[in-house]
Design an enzyme around this catalytic site. Structure first.
Site, short mmCIF file in Angstrom:
data_model
loop_
_atom_site.label_atom_id
_atom_site.label_comp_id
_atom_site.label_asym_id
_atom_site.label_seq_id
_atom_site.Cartn_x
_atom_site.Cartn_y
_atom_site.Cartn_z
N ASP A 253 13.87 38.87 8.41
CA ASP A 253 11.57 39.55 8.12
C ASP A 253 11.80 40.42 8.65
OD1 ASP A 253 11.60 38.14 5.39
OD2 ASP A 253 9.83 36.98 6.46
N GLY B 4 7.86 35.70 -3.61
CA GLY B 4 8.58 37.22 -4.03
C GLY B 4 8.73 37.97 -2.79
N GLY B 5 9.05 37.71 -2.38
CA GLY B 5 9.11 38.67 -1.08
C GLY B 5 8.16 39.37 -0.74
N THR C 246 8.30 28.56 3.18
CA THR C 246 9.47 29.80 3.03
C THR C 246 10.43 28.72 3.68
OG1 THR C 246 10.12 31.73 2.95
CG2 THR C 246 8.09 31.20 4.38
N GLU D 147 12.78 31.55 3.73
CA GLU D 147 12.78 32.83 2.96
C GLU D 147 13.71 32.45 2.04
OE1 GLU D 147 12.50 36.09 3.60
OE2 GLU D 147 14.47 37.06 3.31
N THR E 278 10.56 31.50 -1.85
CA THR E 278 9.26 30.34 -1.15
C THR E 278 8.00 29.88 -2.19
OG1 THR E 278 9.55 33.08 0.52
CG2 THR E 278 7.66 31.37 0.02
N ARG F 232 3.81 30.18 10.83
CA ARG F 232 4.98 31.11 10.85
C ARG F 232 6.14 30.74 12.01
NH1 ARG F 232 7.40 33.74 7.14
NH2 ARG F 232 8.12 36.43 7.49
N SER G 75 5.28 39.40 7.61
CA SER G 75 5.63 38.45 6.35
C SER G 75 5.00 38.82 5.04
CB SER G 75 4.99 36.90 5.96
OG SER G 75 4.72 36.10 5.13
N SER G 76 4.78 38.51 4.19
CA SER G 76 4.37 39.11 2.63
C SER G 76 3.21 38.25 2.35
CB SER G 76 4.72 40.36 1.49
OG SER G 76 5.66 40.55 2.10
#
Ligand code: GLU
Length: 570
Positions: A427, A474-475, A405, A407, A387, A103, A452-453
């Site tokens: 994010d 997909g955020g 990603t 973002e 992403t 990340r 993060s998702s």
């Protein structure tokens, strides 16, 4: 082989599955002698690059490096050398599942007011996403380098050949890349993006055009020779810092921030789900939220309701509870206490599941009060989409599930060395505290990773054998997309292609974003009667789910029909 051609109709597969649901791993529509190695990813050239590495004796992690290198070229709107990633890895020999955290990190000089404008208030997202301070230290390549040093079989330097060749000699512009380049996204209007996507005649690249990126080829040669140092130190790092220091919202990024970046390898978080175990990376990934969603659903009979109104009702109500908790409590555990154990504790899940009303959806659920929860401000994080997800299984049975990603599309629209820089720090919650001064779990801070998702999942059976890998971009919807694919695979016993093709449904607060036309007849009306009025209109459609499932007859793959991916094996 493109396994998407070997499908049973959804209803039929579900009916067959229901009659044999007790037999784990039995999948319908499985080929007689199926593939034993497979790659599912968002672009066919990336899949081919991965397969080539696997056929040369490479491991799943080796192939992931090759796939990422091509995706950064052909799907730059989604991921690349300038971005970050979470990866879940299954080791077939030890049955161990490892979580890799690549990340992006905020520069040491970032403050909680990172996204405040000159007026002392949080700035509009549209301004922040193209500003220098939106970028975190890129971690995807450093993460892959670490994972490859532990689980690779081929030399690192040999994994970039396809991507380098495509960048130097030309590749065909994919439709999604062309559409993103021509879109109204502010990043596509940045000078670097315009220069990159504009042809000598002044028009934008079109689908099918042959495009080259010699700077990218050059950067790959350096990464092949030096590893992540090639971009985190030296001339490319200096260019990154210079670029991010440009106005109007310059970054505090330093060479030291880049050079000191360290990816992490930890045990994955694994929880039982019916006869399976589901593993994801810990926070700040979205994995534990998916595990909470599953934990709630395990306390329902959703498995008896394949793709029917009651099944989707239960799904929607569990999702609302899952999102309420994840938005309140999750952040970077190196900086905030994340009450993950409390959120996944059986007695807490019992309480949450009891909040699902039998007849009709109630008002939006509040976050719960799990053990270990501090006082947290309501979340003000806004995540747009951009992403990609890939799943790889090698012939030894090792598996990679990786979400990667930049973002939002093309990251911040700034390029260095032929690749886009991320805008992942958007994010973070733009509002670091509430009115009473309670801190948001996801407030910005120097050296912190934004929540993060992304939730790359790997599923095992009781013996610790690989059952499936799955995930999606997909955020914030990622969590719902992944939950859906896992329910499709594990509860409704669908082959991966049918699981990813199921309608998406994102239930959050008062919102039920979905794809109404994709439900079986009668389901939308029956859901409305239960207070779940599903709405179409874009938000529910942004998935890019990829999945691979093991069967007694070999691997089955699924690639999201909403994007350009394929699943191919041999
Ligand atoms: N940046 C988001 C996250 O880490 C993902 C964005 C997307 O999927 O498009 O959760």
């Amino acid at each position: 082989m493109n396994v998407s051609k070997r499908l049973l109709p959804l209803g039929l597969a579900a009916a067959v599955a229901a009659s044999v649901a007790a037999v784990p791993l039995l999948v319908h529509g499985a080929p007689e002698k199926g593939p034993t190695a497979m790659v599912a990813a968002a672009e066919p050239d990336a899949v081919e690059a991965g397969l080539k590495v696997l056929k040369a004796g490479g491991s799943a992690v080796d192939a992931a490096v090759a796939v990422q290198a091509v995706l950064g070229l052909e799907e730059p709107q989604s991921s690349g050398l300038g971005g970050g990633s979470f990866m879940t890895f299954y080791d077939a020999k030890t049955h161990k599942v490892t979580a890799y955290n690549g990340r992006e990190k905020a520069p040491a000089g970032a403050t909680p007011e990172l996204f405040y404008g000159p007026d002392g208030k949080p700035m509009p997202k549209g301004q922040a996403i193209v500003g220098g301070r939106s970028a975190g230290v890129p971690g995807a390549i450093a993460m892959l380098y670490l994972a490859q040093s532990q689980h690779g079989k081929l030399p690192w330097s040999s994994l970039f050949n396809d991507a380098e060749h495509l960048a130097a000699d030309g590749f065909h512009v994919p439709a999604r890349m062309a559409a993103s380049a021509a879109s109204n996204a502010p990043q596509a209007k940045q000078p670097d993006a315009i220069a990159y996507f504009t042809k000598p005649d002044g028009t934008k690249v079109q689908t099918g055009d042959v495009m080259k990126n010699p700077a990218y080829a050059d950067t790959l040669r350096k990464i092949a020779a030096q590893g992540p140092k090639a971009i985190l130190e030296g001339p490319i790092a200096a260019e990154i810092v210079a670029k991010l220091h440009q106005g109007p919202y310059p970054s505090a990024m330093t060479l030291q921030d880049l050079a000191s970046y360290k990816p992490k390898a930890t045990e994955a978080v694994c929880r039982p789900y019916r006869e399976y175990t589901v593993c994801t990376p810990p926070a700040p990934s979205g994995g534990p939220a998916v595990l909470e969603g599953l934990g709630i659903l395990q306390r329902t009979d959703i498995d008896k309701h394949p793709n029917d109104a009651q099944g989707w009702y239960l799904f929607s109500q569990a999702s609302r509870l899952m999102y309420a908790d994840r938005d309140r409590y999750y952040g970077d555990p190196d900086f905030v206490d994340v009450p993950m154990e409390g959120l996944l504790a059986p007695d807490y899940l019992d309480k949450r599941a009891k909040l699902i009303l039998a007849d009709k959806a109630g008002p939006p659920p509040a976050p719960g009060n799990p053990k270990g929860a501090g006082v947290r401000a309501p979340d003000r994080t806004q995540e747009p989409g951009g992403t990609t997800h890939l799943v790889i299984v090698d012939k030894d049975g090792n598996a990679v599930s990786m979400t990667t990603t930049v973002e939002s599309i093309f990251g911040d629209g700034k390029m260095v060395g032929g690749f886009f820089l991320n805008n992942q720090l958007t994010d973070f919650s733009f509002q670091p505290k509430d009115q009473d001064g309670a801190p948001a779990a996801n407030a910005p801070a120097g050296g912190k990773r934004p929540r993060s998702s992304m939730a790359p999942a790997i599923v095992l059976d009781k013996q610790g054998r690989f059952v499936a890998g799955a995930g999606s971009p997909g955020g914030p919807s990622i969590i719902a997309f992944n939950l859906k694919v896992l329910v499709g695979l594990l509860d409704w016993k669908l082959p991966p292609q049918e699981a990813v093709a199921l309608p998406n449904l994102i239930a959050f607060d008062t919102l039920y974003a979905s794809e109404p036309a994709k439900f079986p007849p009668g389901v939308v009306a029956a859901l409305a009667a239960k207070g779940v009025a599903v709405r179409g209109g874009g938000f529910g459609e942004g998935s890019g789910e990829q999945a691979i499932k093991a069967t007694p007859n070999g691997l089955l793959g699924g690639a999201d029909p909403r994007r350009e991916g394929v699943a191919r094996g041999y």
